[in-house]
Scaffold this motif. Sequence first.
Motif, PDB file in Angstrom:
ATOM      1  N   SER A 106      -6.227  61.490 -27.675  1.00  0.00           N
ATOM      2  CA  SER A 106      -6.140  62.866 -28.177  1.00  0.00           C
ATOM      3  C   SER A 106      -6.156  62.905 -29.708  1.00  0.00           C
ATOM      4  O   SER A 106      -5.817  63.927 -30.303  1.00  0.00           O
ATOM      5  CB  SER A 106      -4.896  63.551 -27.613  1.00  0.00           C
ATOM      6  OG  SER A 106      -3.728  62.811 -27.896  1.00  0.00           O
ATOM      7  N   LEU A 107      -6.549  61.786 -30.316  1.00  0.00           N
ATOM      8  CA  LEU A 107      -6.760  61.712 -31.764  1.00  0.00           C
ATOM      9  C   LEU A 107      -5.522  62.094 -32.571  1.00  0.00           C
ATOM     10  O   LEU A 107      -5.556  62.982 -33.427  1.00  0.00           O
ATOM     11  CB  LEU A 107      -7.950  62.592 -32.175  1.00  0.00           C
ATOM     12  CG  LEU A 107      -9.268  62.310 -31.455  1.00  0.00           C
ATOM     13  CD1 LEU A 107     -10.385  63.176 -32.042  1.00  0.00           C
ATOM     14  CD2 LEU A 107      -9.652  60.845 -31.514  1.00  0.00           C
ATOM     15  N   LYS A 108      -4.443  61.407 -32.298  1.00  0.00           N
ATOM     16  CA  LYS A 108      -3.205  61.640 -33.043  1.00  0.00           C
ATOM     17  C   LYS A 108      -2.830  60.367 -33.794  1.00  0.00           C
ATOM     18  O   LYS A 108      -2.839  59.280 -33.229  1.00  0.00           O
ATOM     19  CB  LYS A 108      -2.077  62.017 -32.074  1.00  0.00           C
ATOM     20  CG  LYS A 108      -2.309  63.383 -31.450  1.00  0.00           C
ATOM     21  CD  LYS A 108      -1.117  63.824 -30.642  1.00  0.00           C
ATOM     22  CE  LYS A 108      -1.415  65.110 -29.922  1.00  0.00           C
ATOM     23  NZ  LYS A 108      -1.727  66.251 -30.800  1.00  0.00           N
ATOM     24  N   GLY A 109      -2.467  60.533 -35.063  1.00  0.00           N
ATOM     25  CA  GLY A 109      -2.078  59.382 -35.863  1.00  0.00           C
ATOM     26  C   GLY A 109      -0.681  58.880 -35.541  1.00  0.00           C
ATOM     27  O   GLY A 109      -0.341  57.736 -35.820  1.00  0.00           O
ATOM     28  N   SER A 110       0.132  59.737 -34.968  1.00  0.00           N
ATOM     29  CA  SER A 110       1.518  59.374 -34.671  1.00  0.00           C
ATOM     30  C   SER A 110       1.676  59.150 -33.161  1.00  0.00           C
ATOM     31  O   SER A 110       1.271  59.987 -32.358  1.00  0.00           O
ATOM     32  CB  SER A 110       2.437  60.504 -35.140  1.00  0.00           C
ATOM     33  OG  SER A 110       3.769  60.182 -34.869  1.00  0.00           O
ATOM     34  N   ILE A 111       2.246  58.009 -32.806  1.00  0.00           N
ATOM     35  CA  ILE A 111       2.474  57.695 -31.393  1.00  0.00           C
ATOM     36  C   ILE A 111       3.927  58.029 -31.060  1.00  0.00           C
ATOM     37  O   ILE A 111       4.839  57.581 -31.765  1.00  0.00           O
ATOM     38  CB  ILE A 111       2.204  56.197 -31.120  1.00  0.00           C
ATOM     39  CG1 ILE A 111       0.749  55.866 -31.470  1.00  0.00           C
ATOM     40  CG2 ILE A 111       2.508  55.846 -29.669  1.00  0.00           C
ATOM     41  CD1 ILE A 111       0.445  54.385 -31.416  1.00  0.00           C
ATOM     42  N   PRO A 112       4.180  58.823 -30.005  1.00  0.00           N
ATOM     43  CA  PRO A 112       5.569  59.144 -29.652  1.00  0.00           C
ATOM     44  C   PRO A 112       6.367  57.870 -29.366  1.00  0.00           C
ATOM     45  O   PRO A 112       5.835  56.914 -28.821  1.00  0.00           O
ATOM     46  CB  PRO A 112       5.427  59.987 -28.377  1.00  0.00           C
ATOM     47  CG  PRO A 112       4.039  60.503 -28.385  1.00  0.00           C
ATOM     48  CD  PRO A 112       3.212  59.490 -29.104  1.00  0.00           C
ATOM     49  N   ARG A 113       7.630  57.906 -29.754  1.00  0.00           N
ATOM     50  CA  ARG A 113       8.516  56.776 -29.440  1.00  0.00           C
ATOM     51  C   ARG A 113       9.073  56.942 -28.033  1.00  0.00           C
ATOM     52  O   ARG A 113       9.385  58.061 -27.615  1.00  0.00           O
ATOM     53  CB  ARG A 113       9.676  56.719 -30.436  1.00  0.00           C
ATOM     54  CG  ARG A 113       9.253  56.220 -31.816  1.00  0.00           C
ATOM     55  CD  ARG A 113      10.410  56.275 -32.793  1.00  0.00           C
ATOM     56  NE  ARG A 113      10.958  57.620 -32.876  1.00  0.00           N
ATOM     57  CZ  ARG A 113      12.246  57.930 -32.838  1.00  0.00           C
ATOM     58  NH1 ARG A 113      13.145  56.969 -32.713  1.00  0.00           N
ATOM     59  NH2 ARG A 113      12.642  59.178 -32.928  1.00  0.00           N
ATOM     60  N   ILE A 114       9.211  55.833 -27.330  1.00  0.00           N
ATOM     61  CA  ILE A 114       9.892  55.837 -26.040  1.00  0.00           C
ATOM     62  C   ILE A 114      11.279  55.244 -26.298  1.00  0.00           C
ATOM     63  O   ILE A 114      11.400  54.073 -26.656  1.00  0.00           O
ATOM     64  CB  ILE A 114       9.151  54.967 -24.999  1.00  0.00           C
ATOM     65  CG1 ILE A 114       7.686  55.426 -24.838  1.00  0.00           C
ATOM     66  CG2 ILE A 114       9.888  54.985 -23.671  1.00  0.00           C
ATOM     67  CD1 ILE A 114       7.512  56.774 -24.180  1.00  0.00           C
ATOM     68  N   LEU A 115      12.312  56.054 -26.171  1.00  0.00           N
ATOM     69  CA  LEU A 115      13.663  55.570 -26.454  1.00  0.00           C
ATOM     70  C   LEU A 115      14.186  54.759 -25.269  1.00  0.00           C
ATOM     71  O   LEU A 115      13.729  54.942 -24.138  1.00  0.00           O
ATOM     72  CB  LEU A 115      14.581  56.755 -26.755  1.00  0.00           C
ATOM     73  CG  LEU A 115      14.117  57.668 -27.908  1.00  0.00           C
ATOM     74  CD1 LEU A 115      15.132  58.769 -28.172  1.00  0.00           C
ATOM     75  CD2 LEU A 115      13.869  56.868 -29.178  1.00  0.00           C
ATOM     76  N   PRO A 116      15.135  53.856 -25.516  1.00  0.00           N
ATOM     77  CA  PRO A 116      15.703  53.092 -24.399  1.00  0.00           C
ATOM     78  C   PRO A 116      16.438  54.043 -23.449  1.00  0.00           C
ATOM     79  O   PRO A 116      17.081  54.995 -23.902  1.00  0.00           O
ATOM     80  CB  PRO A 116      16.698  52.136 -25.077  1.00  0.00           C
ATOM     81  CG  PRO A 116      16.392  52.180 -26.528  1.00  0.00           C
ATOM     82  CD  PRO A 116      15.757  53.511 -26.806  1.00  0.00           C
TER      83      PRO A 116
END
Lengths: 238, 238
Positions: B133-143
């Motif tokens: 989806s052409l996003k520079g920021s990758i969401p974080r997956i929290l523990p």
Amino acid sequence: MELFYSSDIHDGIVRLDPEESGHCVRVLRHRAGDEISVIDGTGPLYRCRLTGDNPRGAVAEIVETLPAFGAHPYRLTLAVCPTKNIDRYEWFVEKATEIGVDAIAPVIGDHSERKVLRTDRLERLVLSAAKQSLKGSIPRILPPQSVRELIAGSGPETLRLIAYCDESLPQRTGIVEALADCRERDITVLIGPEGDFSPAEVAAALEAGFVPVHLGPSRLRTETAALTAVQAVYLSCI
Amino acid sequence: MELFYSSDIHDGIVRLDPEESGHCVRVLRHRAGDEISVIDGTGPLYRCRLTGDNPRGAVAEIVETLPAFGAHPYRLTLAVCPTKNIDRYEWFVEKATEIGVDAIAPVIGDHSERKVLRTDRLERLVLSAAKQSLKGSIPRILPPQSVRELIAGSGPETLRLIAYCDESLPQRTGIVEALADCRERDITVLIGPEGDFSPAEVAAALEAGFVPVHLGPSRLRTETAALTAVQAVYLSCI
């Protein structure tokens, strides 16, 4: 709660077809005297008492009618060009039913790669999704038509929006702003194919009075854009 | 446009790992001198020129840096209890990334049937969805953490919402109303498991300052509720 579907309801008597009867009697082991809930897809939920537990033709009598069961405060037609990968279109149809939509209009655009669509699978999908999400009204699947036919067939009494990607075309409003005061209204949102609408289609829509809208900064796939439009209407009316 | 991912960017030089190198050189047949676009997951998009086309270790130099590429005007953490069927959770994670989310916090509630979750699959999913989806920021997956830990770990500088189903509990605001003026803010939305939060969890959240919200009249599955919350934030800020 499990909903059954019947298209044969007359004089307070509900007859289930062989498939629904088998599910009711053989799978869920309902017996005469049990209470079951039935929809006919037009809006109400019928609370019924099973009077005949034949697994190929169950019969029930209506005890109570709950009108507009699981209804939403708007009437929404989503006109969406079918995606190349039909699974993605089916995903949209299922989720849109769960959230709240009244009709799905498959439309074929000048840039559509997929020009034909079987609607029988979609019919089964909306029935199953409506039962699953406890809605008395089953969305209608309209016959496939061209984008131009959809545009020509809609009148100004309906709030009509067209969402397109091309930023060089006339100024677009954010969809939420365009939906101010959409409660209890007839709304149609038109969503284009992977290759967007042709300029001629956009011109025809604007000429007919469609409001040009955008869906925000994210690049959304066709089916995600379509679901975002459903969510925008749903959220604007709650 | 195709995005490549690299975690090895220093002094204007980008090194692709063997998987990305193979995709770039062997599959897409890029050669030294070609222009490619690379993200490191923190926000920018790097327009690069390929200088080394080894299919197991491609190298490129940065030509231009586009900051905050494909960014959205809010910072959103979605804290969602994993669904029994993990496919449905993965579907949510993928669509949330496409629309715009900054962190996914898997939380385990008192009524959660699923108490454990492998996050490595989710990590791969958000990377792939962000590139797509052409996003520079990758969401974080929290523990994974408990609902109570999530509640205890968040402060009042964040707009914190809890969406629950139980209508007997304190008065809930519609989520759109609760999100007025959410632009540029830190937002956390907490979504419960199939069996809803326990009354003790709701009490703890309200005590900590979470705003109780509802998601409208439709009965939504956990993953659809979670996506509706993402859409509500996205649509409130566009």
